[in-house]
Design a protein around this motif. Structure first.
Motif, PDB file in Angstrom:
ATOM      1  N   SER A 144       4.729  -5.646 -11.485  1.00  0.00           N
ATOM      2  CA  SER A 144       3.533  -5.914 -11.998  1.00  0.00           C
ATOM      3  C   SER A 144       2.323  -5.412 -11.504  1.00  0.00           C
ATOM      4  N   PHE A 145       2.336  -6.236 -10.243  1.00  0.00           N
ATOM      5  CA  PHE A 145       0.947  -5.723  -9.302  1.00  0.00           C
ATOM      6  C   PHE A 145       0.863  -4.403  -8.896  1.00  0.00           C
ATOM      7  N   ARG A 146       2.220  -3.887  -8.610  1.00  0.00           N
ATOM      8  CA  ARG A 146       2.394  -2.425  -8.160  1.00  0.00           C
ATOM      9  C   ARG A 146       1.614  -1.597  -9.097  1.00  0.00           C
ATOM     10  N   ARG A 147       1.962  -1.750 -10.516  1.00  0.00           N
ATOM     11  CA  ARG A 147       1.509  -0.847 -11.595  1.00  0.00           C
ATOM     12  C   ARG A 147       0.004  -0.547 -11.709  1.00  0.00           C
ATOM     13  N   ARG A 148      -0.599  -1.533 -10.878  1.00  0.00           N
ATOM     14  CA  ARG A 148      -2.200  -1.543 -11.150  1.00  0.00           C
ATOM     15  C   ARG A 148      -2.767  -0.903  -9.854  1.00  0.00           C
ATOM     16  N   LEU A 149      -2.178  -0.205  -9.040  1.00  0.00           N
ATOM     17  CA  LEU A 149      -2.628   0.367  -7.854  1.00  0.00           C
ATOM     18  C   LEU A 149      -2.261   1.798  -7.627  1.00  0.00           C
ATOM     19  N   ALA A 150      -3.303   2.688  -6.887  1.00  0.00           N
ATOM     20  CA  ALA A 150      -2.964   3.721  -6.768  1.00  0.00           C
ATOM     21  C   ALA A 150      -2.038   3.860  -5.594  1.00  0.00           C
ATOM     22  N   VAL A 151      -1.294   4.992  -5.203  1.00  0.00           N
ATOM     23  CA  VAL A 151      -0.202   5.076  -4.425  1.00  0.00           C
ATOM     24  C   VAL A 151      -0.817   4.338  -3.048  1.00  0.00           C
ATOM     25  N   GLN A 152      -1.739   5.219  -2.629  1.00  0.00           N
ATOM     26  CA  GLN A 152      -2.413   4.819  -1.094  1.00  0.00           C
ATOM     27  C   GLN A 152      -2.621   3.110  -1.090  1.00  0.00           C
TER      28      GLN A 152
END
Length: 139
Positions: free
Chosen positions: A43-51
């Motif tokens: 869930s957290f990862r879905r809200r971040l750009a790759v870098q």
């Protein structure tokens, strides 16, 4: 160069983390706890750009880092942070029929995770991420 200590003890540290997350959430098994933790990390990862996600991953212990980037479709659009109820439902949607994550799952995982990261590094990375990132990891 010797193997870094964090890698030498990765399994033991992960088992301790799972036990802390299990106890904090009231779940009964490590499998239930693993699904909750994976859901929170996804869930957290879905809200971040790759870098941004890679920077965050570097602040995690090795096995949690691996879970965080596992099965990641980097072509998916980045989502905005949402309210805790929405994020909680998203976590609870992972393997829905085998997911026992309580409504407190975000705080439960955050509380356990903070025991296993370098607080200064973790907070420094969170400060570089979009609005809502630091609140996500509020215990």
């Amino acid at each position: 160069m010797p193997i870094p200590m964090e890698l030498q003890h990765a399994s033991d540290d992960f088992e301790r983390f799972l036990a802390d997350a299990r106890d904090g959430s009231g779940l009964a098994t490590r499998n239930q706890t693993y699904t909750m933790v994976e859901g929170v990390l996804r869930s957290f990862r879905r809200r971040l750009a790759v870098q941004q996600a890679l920077d965050f991953a570097d602040a995690l212990p090795p096995i949690l880092r691996a879970i965080f980037v596992s099965r990641w479709d980097v072509s998916e659009p980045v989502l905005p942070f949402a309210d805790r109820a929405t994020l909680t439902r998203e976590v609870q949607g992972l393997r829905q029929h085998h997911n026992f994550a309580p409504d407190t799952c975000l705080a439960d995982v955050a509380r356990a995770l903070r025991r296993y990261v370098d607080a200064e590094t973790f907070d420094r990375v969170l400060a570089t991420l979009p609005d809502g990132a630091a609140d996500f990891w509020r215990a």
